[in-house]
Motif scaffolding. Structure first.
Motif, short mmCIF file in Angstrom:
data_model
loop_
_atom_site.label_atom_id
_atom_site.label_comp_id
_atom_site.label_asym_id
_atom_site.label_seq_id
_atom_site.Cartn_x
_atom_site.Cartn_y
_atom_site.Cartn_z
N MET A 46 30.03 45.42 30.06
CA MET A 46 30.29 46.60 30.89
C MET A 46 29.16 46.88 31.86
SD MET A 46 32.85 48.72 31.10
CE MET A 46 33.59 48.86 29.47
N SER A 47 27.95 46.44 31.56
CA SER A 47 26.83 46.73 32.45
C SER A 47 27.04 46.12 33.84
CB SER A 47 25.52 46.23 31.85
OG SER A 47 25.60 44.85 31.54
N PHE A 48 27.79 45.03 33.95
CA PHE A 48 28.10 44.46 35.27
C PHE A 48 29.02 45.39 36.05
CE2 PHE A 48 26.37 40.55 33.58
CZ PHE A 48 25.89 39.90 34.70
N ALA A 49 29.98 46.00 35.37
CA ALA A 49 30.88 46.94 36.05
C ALA A 49 30.12 48.14 36.58
CB ALA A 49 31.97 47.40 35.09
N LYS A 50 29.06 48.53 35.90
CA LYS A 50 28.26 49.67 36.34
C LYS A 50 27.30 49.30 37.46
CE LYS A 50 28.39 51.79 31.72
NZ LYS A 50 27.61 52.15 30.52
N ALA A 51 26.88 48.04 37.49
CA ALA A 51 25.87 47.61 38.47
C ALA A 51 26.46 47.20 39.81
CB ALA A 51 25.06 46.45 37.89
N TYR A 52 27.74 46.80 39.82
CA TYR A 52 28.34 46.26 41.04
C TYR A 52 29.50 47.13 41.51
CZ TYR A 52 25.36 42.24 41.00
OH TYR A 52 24.25 41.44 41.07
N PRO A 53 29.71 47.18 42.84
CA PRO A 53 30.68 48.13 43.38
C PRO A 53 32.13 47.75 43.10
CG PRO A 53 29.77 46.77 45.14
CD PRO A 53 28.97 46.47 43.91
N GLY A 54 32.43 46.45 43.01
CA GLY A 54 33.81 46.05 42.87
C GLY A 54 34.60 46.34 44.13
N PRO A 55 35.92 46.11 44.11
CA PRO A 55 36.74 46.33 45.29
C PRO A 55 36.76 47.81 45.69
CG PRO A 55 37.93 45.07 43.63
CD PRO A 55 36.70 45.59 42.98
N GLN A 56 36.77 48.06 46.99
CA GLN A 56 36.83 49.43 47.50
C GLN A 56 38.28 49.87 47.72
OE1 GLN A 56 34.81 52.02 51.17
NE2 GLN A 56 34.74 49.80 51.20
N PHE A 57 39.12 48.95 48.18
CA PHE A 57 40.51 49.28 48.49
C PHE A 57 41.48 48.59 47.53
CE2 PHE A 57 38.21 50.11 52.39
CZ PHE A 57 38.74 51.32 52.80
N ALA A 58 41.26 47.32 47.26
CA ALA A 58 42.07 46.55 46.34
C ALA A 58 43.56 46.67 46.69
CB ALA A 58 41.78 46.96 44.91
N ILE A 59 44.42 46.76 45.68
CA ILE A 59 45.86 46.73 45.92
C ILE A 59 46.35 48.06 46.48
CG2 ILE A 59 48.11 46.50 44.81
CD1 ILE A 59 46.61 44.61 42.77
N GLU A 60 46.08 49.14 45.79
CA GLU A 60 46.58 50.45 46.21
C GLU A 60 46.06 50.84 47.58
OE1 GLU A 60 46.68 55.13 44.72
OE2 GLU A 60 45.86 53.56 43.41
N GLY A 61 44.76 50.63 47.81
CA GLY A 61 44.18 51.00 49.09
C GLY A 61 44.71 50.16 50.24
N THR A 62 44.94 48.87 49.99
CA THR A 62 45.50 48.01 51.03
C THR A 62 46.91 48.47 51.39
OG1 THR A 62 44.15 46.12 50.32
CG2 THR A 62 46.14 45.63 51.59
N ARG A 63 47.67 48.87 50.38
CA ARG A 63 49.02 49.38 50.66
C ARG A 63 48.95 50.67 51.47
NH1 ARG A 63 53.02 46.68 48.68
NH2 ARG A 63 52.92 45.39 46.81
N GLN A 64 48.00 51.52 51.18
CA GLN A 64 47.87 52.77 51.94
C GLN A 64 47.48 52.48 53.39
OE1 GLN A 64 45.06 55.04 49.64
NE2 GLN A 64 46.60 55.70 48.15
#
Length: 421
Positions: free
Chosen positions: A126-144
């Motif tokens: 889990m520490s990687f999930a906390k340290a890195y931003p990950g996708p900003q828009f991904a699926i839902e944001g791209t659809r929007q």
């Protein structure tokens, strides 16, 4: 219990498998070719990699990759294959993607004990999930951003890949947006070359896209290729954003994990990840890494979309690998409440209306971008008919109707089936 990193490999070795696995573990943690005085039992317990699991597979008569001759001669060896899982304590490196690469995909590929070694999968704490931003828009944001709620985004690539001027590019874009396209991307070969500079291309293309959005209320997403040095990418991202763009693209292997992460932390547009150069990792079944492991790294770094090839593509990748790649993109990496980091898989490479049914049947999702070049631009009815044929093919796929049956009442699909079979 302290956090650990887990990586699974396919290996082949003429040595006893447990011995070869211990060599891997030692080389990639506290060990070297001989035991050191200050490599204490306590240090090994705290920092040594652990061989978590060995799954023996078949053996073969000859090495799959060149390797040094075994010392001592004797009878020709058998080469035993196995799947091996190693783990490392997070304390060895911290949640750092560049240093993770050195750990899970570093010198181990060169070890003399192996005639094949390929990274298959990766599980991160889990520490990687906390340290890195990950996708900003991904699926839902791209659809929007695109205004498309429940079907695949139908996309294409500017062709010819290179050689067009900015104005010629805009002319192609105008035909595409009038034809009803959802998504357009630069080719990975066209970023900021002197014959078609990025800013000049933005100046030519965005007025076309913005004018179409004003008329229709729907903005086509154009992924401008901003691959370059760090400062150049930031500047070009900002230029696209100021012009009203919604997406930028980077060739992730060219930019690297640190480059993508840096851009993502600055980015306020969708980040389209192109995997140009992926064959270096994947082409051989005996060395490199699988896409299942590979895509997790770029998802953490922050891409919103990533290419997965396409069914019956023009490259060497088989269909089962393409489908496994797409499913990987849509599978959460972490347990809730951490974000799953799912991203939109991008199908491309020789795609036409013919692949829609099989693609939908095998992944069971419309959360994807379906890019077709010739499948749109070479349609006998023109670009608009090409776009409509793909939409019709996907409508048939979702409804569970045979393409041939659906084509009886959809002329553009019928033309596509005749042209591309």
């Amino acid at each position: 219990m302290s956090e650990r990193i887990y990586a699974t490999y396919f290996i082949e070795t003429p040595y006893p498998v447990d011995r070869a696995a211990e060599v891997m573990a030692g080389e990639q943690s506290s060990g070297t070719f001989t035991r050191l005085a200050n490599e204490t039992d306590q240090l090994r317990a705290n920092h040594g990699a652990i061989v978590e699991r060995i799954e023996p597979l078949e053996s073969v008569d000859a090495p799959s990759l060149p390797m040094r001759p075994l010392q001592g001669g004797g009878d020709s060896p058998r080469y035993q294959r196995a799947n091996v899982t190693l783990s490392w304590p997070i304390a060895n490196l911290g949640p750092s993607l560049p240093n993770l690469m050195s750990t899970i995909a570093g010198n181990l590929f060169e070890l003399k004990e192996f005639s094949a070694l390929k990274l298959l999968d990766l599980t991160l704490p889990m520490s990687f999930a906390k340290a890195y931003p990950g996708p900003q828009f991904a699926i839902e944001g791209t659809r929007q951003l695109t205004g498309i709620a429940d079907r695949p985004l139908i996309g294409t690539i500017i062709k010819p890949s290179v050689g067009l001027s900015p104005q010629q590019t805009a002319e192609v874009v105008e035909q595409l947006v009038e034809g009803g396209i959802d998504f357009i991307k630069d080719d990975e070969l066209q970023a900021n070359g002197p014959h078609n500079p990025l800013k000049a291309r933005v100046d030519a293309v965005m007025p076309v896209i913005n004018a179409h959005a004003e008329r229709t209320g729907r903005k086509v997403m154009y992924a401008f290729n901003i691959t370059g040095d760090i400062d150049e990418m930031r500047d070009h991202h900002d230029y696209v954003a100021k012009a009203g763009g919604s997406c930028v693209m980077v060739a992730v292997n060219s930019v690297g994990l640190s480059g993508v992460t840096h851009l993502r932390r600055h980015c306020r547009l969708a980040l389209h990840g192109h995997r140009a150069g992926w064959g270096l990792y994947s082409r051989s079944p005996y060395i490199g890494m699988s896409f299942i492991a590979y895509q997790k790294l770029w998802r953490l770094a922050g891409v919103d979309h990533i290419h997965v090839n396409g069914l019956r593509n023009k490259f060497s990748e088989p269909d089962d690998s393409v489908i496994a790649s797409a499913r990987g993109c849509l599978t959460p990496m972490f347990e809730p409440p951490a974000p799953g980091c799912e991203v939109m898989p991008v199908f491309s490479s020789g795609q036409t209306a013919l692949q829609a049914v099989d693609t939908y049947r095998t992944i069971g999702s419309t959360d994807l971008i379906f890019c077709a070049g010739g499948g749109i631009m070479a349609h006998p009815g023109g670009i608009g008919a090409g776009v409509r044929s793909l939409r019709q093919a996907w409508d048939a796929a979702v409804q569970g109707v045979r393409l041939e049956d659906y084509a009886t009442e959809h002329h553009e699909l019928a033309q596509a089936l005749e042209a591309f079979r």
